[in-house]
Design a protein around this motif. Structure first.
Motif, short mmCIF file in Angstrom:
data_model
loop_
_atom_site.label_atom_id
_atom_site.label_comp_id
_atom_site.label_asym_id
_atom_site.label_seq_id
_atom_site.Cartn_x
_atom_site.Cartn_y
_atom_site.Cartn_z
N ASP A 43 0.81 -1.22 0.00
CA ASP A 43 0.00 0.00 0.00
C ASP A 43 0.84 1.27 0.00
O ASP A 43 0.33 2.37 0.22
N SER A 44 2.14 1.13 -0.24
CA SER A 44 3.04 2.26 -0.42
C SER A 44 4.23 1.79 -1.25
O SER A 44 4.61 0.62 -1.19
N LEU A 45 4.80 2.69 -2.01
CA LEU A 45 6.09 2.43 -2.62
C LEU A 45 7.18 2.72 -1.58
O LEU A 45 6.93 3.39 -0.58
N HIS A 46 8.39 2.23 -1.83
CA HIS A 46 9.48 2.53 -0.91
C HIS A 46 10.59 3.27 -1.65
O HIS A 46 10.49 3.53 -2.86
N VAL A 47 11.64 3.62 -0.92
CA VAL A 47 12.70 4.45 -1.47
C VAL A 47 13.33 3.82 -2.71
O VAL A 47 13.82 4.53 -3.60
N GLN B 187 -7.28 -6.59 -2.34
CA GLN B 187 -5.98 -6.15 -1.84
C GLN B 187 -5.27 -5.25 -2.84
O GLN B 187 -4.68 -4.23 -2.47
N ILE B 188 -5.34 -5.61 -4.11
CA ILE B 188 -4.70 -4.80 -5.14
C ILE B 188 -5.32 -3.41 -5.19
O ILE B 188 -4.62 -2.40 -5.30
N ALA B 189 -6.64 -3.33 -5.08
CA ALA B 189 -7.33 -2.04 -5.11
C ALA B 189 -6.92 -1.17 -3.92
O ALA B 189 -6.68 0.03 -4.06
N ARG B 190 -6.82 -1.78 -2.72
CA ARG B 190 -6.39 -1.03 -1.53
C ARG B 190 -4.96 -0.53 -1.71
O ARG B 190 -4.64 0.62 -1.38
N ASN B 191 -4.11 -1.40 -2.20
CA ASN B 191 -2.71 -1.01 -2.40
C ASN B 191 -2.59 0.13 -3.41
O ASN B 191 -1.81 1.06 -3.23
N MET B 192 -3.39 0.05 -4.46
CA MET B 192 -3.32 1.08 -5.50
C MET B 192 -3.67 2.45 -4.94
O MET B 192 -3.04 3.46 -5.28
N GLU B 193 -4.66 2.50 -4.07
CA GLU B 193 -5.04 3.78 -3.47
C GLU B 193 -3.89 4.36 -2.65
O GLU B 193 -3.67 5.57 -2.64
N GLY B 194 -3.16 3.50 -1.95
CA GLY B 194 -2.03 3.97 -1.17
C GLY B 194 -0.88 4.44 -2.05
O GLY B 194 -0.21 5.44 -1.75
N VAL B 195 -0.65 3.75 -3.15
CA VAL B 195 0.46 4.07 -4.04
C VAL B 195 0.19 5.39 -4.79
O VAL B 195 1.10 6.19 -5.01
N ARG B 196 -1.05 5.61 -5.18
CA ARG B 196 -1.40 6.78 -5.99
C ARG B 196 -0.92 8.09 -5.37
O ARG B 196 -0.42 8.98 -6.07
N VAL B 197 -1.10 8.23 -4.05
CA VAL B 197 -0.87 9.53 -3.41
C VAL B 197 0.58 9.97 -3.47
O VAL B 197 0.88 11.17 -3.38
N TRP C 260 9.45 3.44 3.59
CA TRP C 260 8.27 3.67 2.79
C TRP C 260 8.11 5.15 2.45
O TRP C 260 8.52 6.02 3.24
N LEU C 261 7.47 5.45 1.33
CA LEU C 261 7.29 6.83 0.90
C LEU C 261 6.05 7.46 1.50
O LEU C 261 5.95 8.69 1.56
N ASN C 262 5.10 6.68 1.98
CA ASN C 262 3.88 7.22 2.58
C ASN C 262 4.10 7.54 4.05
O ASN C 262 4.70 6.74 4.79
N GLU C 263 3.57 8.67 4.48
CA GLU C 263 3.74 9.12 5.86
C GLU C 263 3.19 8.12 6.87
O GLU C 263 3.78 7.91 7.93
N ASP C 264 2.06 7.48 6.56
CA ASP C 264 1.46 6.56 7.53
C ASP C 264 2.26 5.28 7.69
O ASP C 264 2.08 4.54 8.66
N ARG C 265 3.17 5.00 6.77
CA ARG C 265 4.01 3.82 6.88
C ARG C 265 5.40 4.14 7.44
O ARG C 265 6.08 3.26 7.97
N ALA D 239 11.47 17.18 1.54
CA ALA D 239 10.57 18.19 0.98
C ALA D 239 9.88 17.68 -0.28
O ALA D 239 8.69 17.95 -0.50
N LEU D 240 10.59 16.93 -1.10
CA LEU D 240 9.98 16.38 -2.31
C LEU D 240 8.90 15.36 -1.99
O LEU D 240 7.84 15.34 -2.62
N CYS D 241 9.16 14.52 -1.01
CA CYS D 241 8.27 13.39 -0.73
C CYS D 241 7.15 13.75 0.25
O CYS D 241 6.05 13.20 0.15
N ARG D 242 7.41 14.67 1.19
CA ARG D 242 6.43 14.96 2.24
C ARG D 242 6.00 16.43 2.27
O ARG D 242 5.15 16.79 3.09
N GLY D 243 6.61 17.25 1.45
CA GLY D 243 6.27 18.67 1.44
C GLY D 243 7.31 19.50 2.18
O GLY D 243 7.94 19.03 3.13
N ARG D 244 7.47 20.76 1.75
CA ARG D 244 8.49 21.63 2.34
C ARG D 244 8.22 21.92 3.81
O ARG D 244 9.14 21.96 4.63
#
Length: 418
Positions: free
Chosen positions: A47-51, A98-108, A246-251, A308-313
């Motif tokens: 549900d997230s991509l990683h570095v 599961q794929i649909a849930r993961n896709m939503e996490g990856v999109r952001v 992980w690239l997502n803040e919640d992970r 800053a690129l991944c989470r905002g300045r």
């Protein structure tokens, strides 16, 4: 090849993104002529991509910054098969939910790196399930399967390495190369996409797509791969003792993300500044020449710019200040990772090794014990003398927390939960 004339190809070369290209001269000419549409695919295995996915993401970002159009391809269809590239074993098959849930996490993730919209160079996002899910298997094999040589497929690294190591490669996975090649053809037909970006482990898949489009539609397509990134020490990119970055803040909280980049090895600072920030090359050249303690300033800039690129300045500046207070002033800054422990457990006391584990500073009790025995653990900035030392309510500071640290650069706060 002589020096590239197109800005994009010149910059990806200068910044270390270029590993292989199917036709550098042809791609350079196309980039100089008109805006080029390029894609990179991302399967939805989590549900997230990683570095480890950042290199192709930054490649798409550079593409857009130099006047071309990126396509983010979500692998809603190919995730159902599983990419064998770089894998020693078959991926776990996921169901559609599961794929649909993961896709939503990856999109952001991509909203931070690319500008989406309807303009000529605005990024778009598509899902390969739109064309893969409705394929007629026999008809597909008759039209496209005959253009793939099994002999050649067995020679690509994604297949060859598994076979050489006598690791199982299922027939399902073996089809992945054909499906990715077909993706490229579909994107060329639907969106006039002429370039595919990917890691070097995708070379065989990309070449197959270029070849398929030439055979079926007499189209000229291009492929460009980037090197798979490892630290100078050989450590795999995006891995820590605590797992994936992980690239997502919640992970993976912003403070820990900043810390990951801050802990870059000295020899990698310049290379990572080129790959993972927007800083100009002249400034990067200055920073990578710093020596001694000044190298730490370059690492802080890398950490802040990458965050800053991944989470905002705003998030990057906040965690930079948290780090400054923590490391330079010894304060228990609010932005540190925080874990709650029930009051009744602290009333009776918890052994120090368990507190380290629950704070996320060790992956197991054994690791926590070893850390304490080696003198690498602190409670409220005091070295933890014994692995079984009891941590209680008496250790709560005036700020209402217990400050826990592992080594010199990893901190967490314990709060009391009523």
């Amino acid at each position: 090849m002589t020096a590239a004339k197109s800005d994009f190809l010149r910059v990806v070369t200068e910044r270390g993104f270029l590993h292989q290209c199917t036709d550098e001269a042809g791609l350079d000419a196309a980039l100089c002529k008109d805006p080029v549409t390029a894609y990179c695919g991302f399967d939805c295995t989590a549900d997230s991509l990683h570095v480890g996915s950042l290199v192709p993401i930054m490649g798409l970002r550079l593409l857009q910054r130099h006047g071309h159009k990126p396509i983010v391809l979500m692998g809603g269809g190919t995730t159902r098969v599983g990419d064998p590239s770089g894998r020693e074993e078959t991926r776990q098959l996921l169901d559609d939910a599961q794929i649909a849930r993961n896709m939503e996490g990856v999109r952001v993730v991509f909203e931070h790196f690319l500008t989406f919209g309807n303009g000529p160079t605005d990024a778009i996002m598509v899902d390969n399930a739109d064309w893969l899910s409705g394929l007629d298997y026999v008809d597909f094999l008759r039209k496209f399967g005959r253009h793939f040589s099994v002999n050649r497929m067995l020679g690509f690294d994604s297949v060859k390495l598994r076979l050489e190591r006598e690791q199982n490669l299922s027939f399902l996975e073996f089809n992945y190369m054909i499906l990715q090649a077909y993706d490229f053809l579909e994107l060329a037909r639907r969106h006039d996409c002429t370039l595919q970006l990917g890691g070097s482990d995708q070379w065989g898949n990309i070449v197959s797509g270029v070849d398929l489009a030439r055979r079926i539609d007499e189209r000229t397509l291009f492929g460009l791969t980037s090197p798979l990134i490892t630290a100078t020490s050989g450590a795999k990119m995006g891995k820590t003792a605590q797992g994936a970055v992980w690239l997502n803040e919640d992970r993976f909280p912003a403070f820990e993300y900043w810390q990951y980049w801050r802990n870059t090895e000295d020899a990698d600072v310049g290379r990572f500044l080129r790959l993972f920030t927007d800083l100009e090359l002249d400034e990067i050249s200055r920073l990578e020449k710093l020596e001694g303690n000044e190298t730490n300033e370059a690492k802080k800039i890398l950490a802040t710019e990458a965050t800053a690129l991944c989470r905002g300045r705003d998030a990057a500046q906040a965690v930079q200040e948290t780090a400054r207070q923590t490391f330079e002033q010894g304060a228990a800054a609010e932005g540190l990772p925080c874990v709650s422990i029930p009051r009744d457990e602290l009333e009776s006391g918890l052994p120090a090794f368990e507190v380290l584990c629950r704070a996320g500073l060790a992956t197991s009790n054994g690791e926590a014990r070893r850390l304490i025995k080696g003198g690498g653990a602190r409670i409220n900035d005091e070295v933890t003398a014994s692995e079984t030392m009891s941590v209680t309510l008496a250790d709560v500071t005036d700020e209402g927390v217990i400050k826990v640290s592992a080594g010199k650069k990893r901190y967490a706060l314990i709060r009391v939960a009523d």
